[in-house]
Design a protein around this motif. Sequence first.
Motif, PDB file in Angstrom:
ATOM      1  N   GLY A  55      41.037  18.644 -26.107  1.00 23.04           N
ATOM      2  CA  GLY A  55      40.124  17.676 -25.522  1.00 23.04           C
ATOM      3  C   GLY A  55      39.384  16.923 -26.611  1.00 23.04           C
ATOM      4  O   GLY A  55      39.313  17.359 -27.753  1.00 23.04           O
ATOM      5  N   ARG A  56      38.857  15.755 -26.240  1.00 20.20           N
ATOM      6  CA  ARG A  56      38.053  14.989 -27.186  1.00 20.20           C
ATOM      7  C   ARG A  56      36.586  15.127 -26.790  1.00 20.20           C
ATOM      8  O   ARG A  56      36.239  14.919 -25.625  1.00 20.20           O
ATOM      9  N   PRO A  57      35.731  15.492 -27.756  1.00 19.89           N
ATOM     10  CA  PRO A  57      34.312  15.630 -27.424  1.00 19.89           C
ATOM     11  C   PRO A  57      33.649  14.257 -27.342  1.00 19.89           C
ATOM     12  O   PRO A  57      33.664  13.504 -28.311  1.00 19.89           O
ATOM     13  N   LEU A  58      33.103  13.918 -26.180  1.00 22.13           N
ATOM     14  CA  LEU A  58      32.433  12.632 -26.006  1.00 22.13           C
ATOM     15  C   LEU A  58      31.087  12.861 -25.333  1.00 22.13           C
ATOM     16  O   LEU A  58      30.989  13.579 -24.333  1.00 22.13           O
ATOM     17  N   ALA A  59      30.052  12.243 -25.893  1.00 17.19           N
ATOM     18  CA  ALA A  59      28.704  12.419 -25.354  1.00 17.19           C
ATOM     19  C   ALA A  59      28.561  11.666 -24.039  1.00 17.19           C
ATOM     20  O   ALA A  59      29.155  10.600 -23.846  1.00 17.19           O
ATOM     21  N   VAL A  60      27.785  12.224 -23.150  1.00 14.03           N
ATOM     22  CA  VAL A  60      27.537  11.566 -21.869  1.00 14.03           C
ATOM     23  C   VAL A  60      26.683  10.317 -22.114  1.00 14.03           C
ATOM     24  O   VAL A  60      25.645  10.373 -22.773  1.00 14.03           O
ATOM     25  N   LEU A  61      27.167   9.200 -21.594  1.00 10.39           N
ATOM     26  CA  LEU A  61      26.480   7.906 -21.751  1.00 10.39           C
ATOM     27  C   LEU A  61      25.448   7.695 -20.654  1.00 10.39           C
ATOM     28  O   LEU A  61      24.414   7.063 -20.861  1.00 10.39           O
ATOM     29  N   GLY A  62      25.749   8.203 -19.477  1.00 11.17           N
ATOM     30  CA  GLY A  62      24.838   8.034 -18.348  1.00 11.17           C
ATOM     31  C   GLY A  62      25.445   8.656 -17.120  1.00 11.17           C
ATOM     32  O   GLY A  62      26.565   9.190 -17.167  1.00 11.17           O
ATOM     33  N   ARG A  63      24.678   8.636 -16.038  1.00  5.09           N
ATOM     34  CA  ARG A  63      25.199   9.238 -14.811  1.00  5.09           C
ATOM     35  C   ARG A  63      24.676   8.489 -13.615  1.00  5.09           C
ATOM     36  O   ARG A  63      23.640   7.814 -13.675  1.00  5.09           O
ATOM     37  N   ASP A  64      25.398   8.629 -12.534  1.00  6.85           N
ATOM     38  CA  ASP A  64      24.978   8.084 -11.245  1.00  6.85           C
ATOM     39  C   ASP A  64      25.035   9.250 -10.264  1.00  6.85           C
ATOM     40  O   ASP A  64      26.092   9.559  -9.722  1.00  6.85           O
ATOM     41  N   PRO A  97      20.543  14.335 -21.486  1.00  7.69           N
ATOM     42  CA  PRO A  97      20.905  13.465 -22.607  1.00  7.69           C
ATOM     43  C   PRO A  97      21.150  14.259 -23.885  1.00  7.69           C
ATOM     44  O   PRO A  97      20.354  15.138 -24.230  1.00  7.69           O
ATOM     45  N   GLY A  98      22.246  13.929 -24.566  1.00  3.35           N
ATOM     46  CA  GLY A  98      22.624  14.638 -25.777  1.00  3.35           C
ATOM     47  C   GLY A  98      23.815  15.543 -25.569  1.00  3.35           C
ATOM     48  O   GLY A  98      24.531  15.851 -26.515  1.00  3.35           O
ATOM     49  N   GLN A  99      24.015  15.981 -24.332  1.00  7.33           N
ATOM     50  CA  GLN A  99      25.158  16.854 -24.062  1.00  7.33           C
ATOM     51  C   GLN A  99      26.460  16.054 -24.043  1.00  7.33           C
ATOM     52  O   GLN A  99      26.457  14.831 -23.925  1.00  7.33           O
ATOM     53  N   PHE A 100      27.574  16.771 -24.137  1.00  9.44           N
ATOM     54  CA  PHE A 100      28.873  16.129 -24.189  1.00  9.44           C
ATOM     55  C   PHE A 100      29.854  16.844 -23.274  1.00  9.44           C
ATOM     56  O   PHE A 100      29.548  17.918 -22.737  1.00  9.44           O
ATOM     57  N   VAL A 101      31.004  16.235 -23.096  1.00  7.88           N
ATOM     58  CA  VAL A 101      32.108  16.886 -22.373  1.00  7.88           C
ATOM     59  C   VAL A 101      33.344  16.854 -23.270  1.00  7.88           C
ATOM     60  O   VAL A 101      33.470  16.009 -24.153  1.00  7.88           O
ATOM     61  N   MET A 102      34.249  17.802 -23.039  1.00  7.84           N
ATOM     62  CA  MET A 102      35.578  17.742 -23.648  1.00  7.84           C
ATOM     63  C   MET A 102      36.480  17.124 -22.584  1.00  7.84           C
ATOM     64  O   MET A 102      36.566  17.640 -21.462  1.00  7.84           O
ATOM     65  N   VAL A 103      37.162  16.053 -22.941  1.00  8.93           N
ATOM     66  CA  VAL A 103      37.994  15.370 -21.944  1.00  8.93           C
ATOM     67  C   VAL A 103      39.392  15.164 -22.511  1.00  8.93           C
ATOM     68  O   VAL A 103      39.558  14.857 -23.696  1.00  8.93           O
ATOM     69  N   ARG A 104      40.401  15.404 -21.663  1.00  8.82           N
ATOM     70  CA  ARG A 104      41.788  15.178 -22.083  1.00  8.82           C
ATOM     71  C   ARG A 104      42.601  14.722 -20.879  1.00  8.82           C
ATOM     72  O   ARG A 104      42.207  14.938 -19.735  1.00  8.82           O
ATOM     73  N   PRO A 105      43.746  14.096 -21.140  1.00  7.91           N
ATOM     74  CA  PRO A 105      44.509  13.521 -20.033  1.00  7.91           C
ATOM     75  C   PRO A 105      45.183  14.584 -19.149  1.00  7.91           C
ATOM     76  O   PRO A 105      45.464  15.675 -19.605  1.00  7.91           O
ATOM     77  N   MET A 154      36.128  18.931 -33.253  1.00 10.38           N
ATOM     78  CA  MET A 154      36.023  20.189 -32.517  1.00 10.38           C
ATOM     79  C   MET A 154      37.360  20.561 -31.901  1.00 10.38           C
ATOM     80  O   MET A 154      38.161  19.692 -31.577  1.00 10.38           O
ATOM     81  N   ALA A 155      37.568  21.861 -31.728  1.00  8.84           N
ATOM     82  CA  ALA A 155      38.734  22.309 -30.968  1.00  8.84           C
ATOM     83  C   ALA A 155      38.312  22.792 -29.587  1.00  8.84           C
ATOM     84  O   ALA A 155      38.865  22.390 -28.574  1.00  8.84           O
ATOM     85  N   CYS A 156      37.293  23.681 -29.538  1.00  9.33           N
ATOM     86  CA  CYS A 156      36.964  24.309 -28.255  1.00  9.33           C
ATOM     87  C   CYS A 156      35.765  23.668 -27.566  1.00  9.33           C
ATOM     88  O   CYS A 156      35.731  23.588 -26.344  1.00  9.33           O
ATOM     89  N   GLY A 157      34.743  23.285 -28.309  1.00 12.21           N
ATOM     90  CA  GLY A 157      33.542  22.719 -27.700  1.00 12.21           C
ATOM     91  C   GLY A 157      32.558  23.751 -27.186  1.00 12.21           C
ATOM     92  O   GLY A 157      31.499  23.399 -26.673  1.00 12.21           O
TER      93      GLY A 157
END
Lengths: 286, 278
Positions: free
Chosen positions: B57-66, B39-47, B230-233
């Motif tokens: 990429g857009r930095p978005l925090a992880v909401l949850g996981r399965d 919890p607290g970590q993020f990913v850079m995601v892009r299409p 952010m640019a690189c993350g």
Amino acid sequence: MTASGTFGFGIEFMEYGDISALGAVVTKSITLEPRAGNEPPRIYETPSGMLNSIGLENPGLEFFKEKILPQVVSAGATMVVNIAGESPDEYGEIAGELSADDGIAALEVNAGCPNVDRGGMTFGRDPGMLADLVAAVCASTELPIIAKLTPNVADIVPLVEAAGRAGASAVTVMNTLLGMSVDVRKRVPHIKRGKAGLSGPAIRPVAVRMAFEAAQTGVPVVGAGGISDLDSAMQFFLVGARAVEVGTWNFADPAFIFRLPGLISDFLEQQGETNLGAYIGSLKSG
Amino acid sequence: MHADSAKASAARVLDVIRLTPAHFRIDIESEHVSAASIPGQFVMVRPLPAVTDPLLGRPLAVLGRDTAASSFSLLFTPAGRGTRILAEAAPGDTVHVNGPLGTGFDFSAFDEIALIGGGTGIAPLYFLAAEARAAGKTVHLVLGARTCDSLPFTGSFSPDERFHCATDDGSRGFHGSAVDAFFHLVADRIASNRRPVGLFAAGPVPMMKALVSATREMGISLQVSLEARMACGIGVCRGCVIPARTPHPLYGHLTRAVCADGPVFDASVIDWERLPDV
């Protein structure tokens, strides 16, 4: 090769690939003293590009030599250290502290940073000043020197020639294009300092044109500016660059640069070329 | 030979769900992110296929996981072109994911934790609440919003005394800010329990500043999650650097990179007076 300022010191990318397999890791600019860099905001994304005004944030020469360089060298990377200063003497002083014994393959002289008050781009705009700078660095080290040039000039050719005559083994064409973007509602610049360096695919055609012009001089050219895929890398080779640097795209896809050598080999095979040398500069007239 | 690294690779979109008029959840298949995220970590995601506009990429925090499904989720509000494209993604599409990145919350030292948040940055608090509850911790969650209905997932939290919504208009829940709600509804209770308590916050900088100032005298641990352009993350572009009160452990500067040194910081590290509100 990696473009300075987009790949840290190389160690940050070891989770994404084998940095010893790259042509070279070009470090972030190293200055004599540590620099904290500019006030934020420092970056702003623009159409197919980004503006940056980092201001050469780096931990300084001593820290770099003692704490960072050994890590990168032990990872087996071919190291090119990018250096920046406020006077030719200062560039020379840094160069004198860096040698092949430290595991360094070459120095890249940043003669085109647009985001600092002193030094930076001023050296890269005047052939005489650039020659003095390159000569001062060459006099201080046995290492090969690559002069990284700014595109913010009317004609790059006299600068390429001046760098070559002063002893540079190659020139990197090009650094960022000076740009600006403003918030029309808040009526302030998107970057704190106002003007900033534009990079990314948006500047690629300018970089290809300048690499083409630079290559005509016979001085070996490292092409850089907006490479984001195989084709854009090959454009620089086709107009005469002997090597290429991937920059801003490392931010979008940190694993791309590790795939690029394989993609180039496959491409050359499809083109019926046995080696890259035969492809370099083989542009036909339209 | 041309394979991506485990940490930066193409990933399949499993679902995109509109949770509220403002909030979307995207579920993405990634064994690596699902297994490795805290919890607290993020990913850079892009299409994908890759485009150059938007470039980064857009930095978005992880909401949850399965973990059973090897998937993870992100919560976002379409604000610019990058996030609007994500909102329009369909199951089966691919996106490029780099992560998990940055530091996470550390709740191991506490028996009881209070989470305080507001705005678009609340995603990591949901992940933190889920993981901390699974670890047997007592979790209080205080979220601020314009109206309570504009918060996602309020229904998934059992309406007990430990979940509090604070609204500007007082239409539901506490009338006031999340920070005020924390002090009125939670602070006294956790203080009287005499157990090791930690505070965790995510949200707009003014909210965090109010919380820092209000908790400074309490001598209580506060970890905050910051957002930044952010640019690189991964700490190399130096675009997301913020002022710090203590020298960087590696570089010695009075700065931290939100992406690599954070996004979760001990609140005492940040120079709040010099930190811009936006």
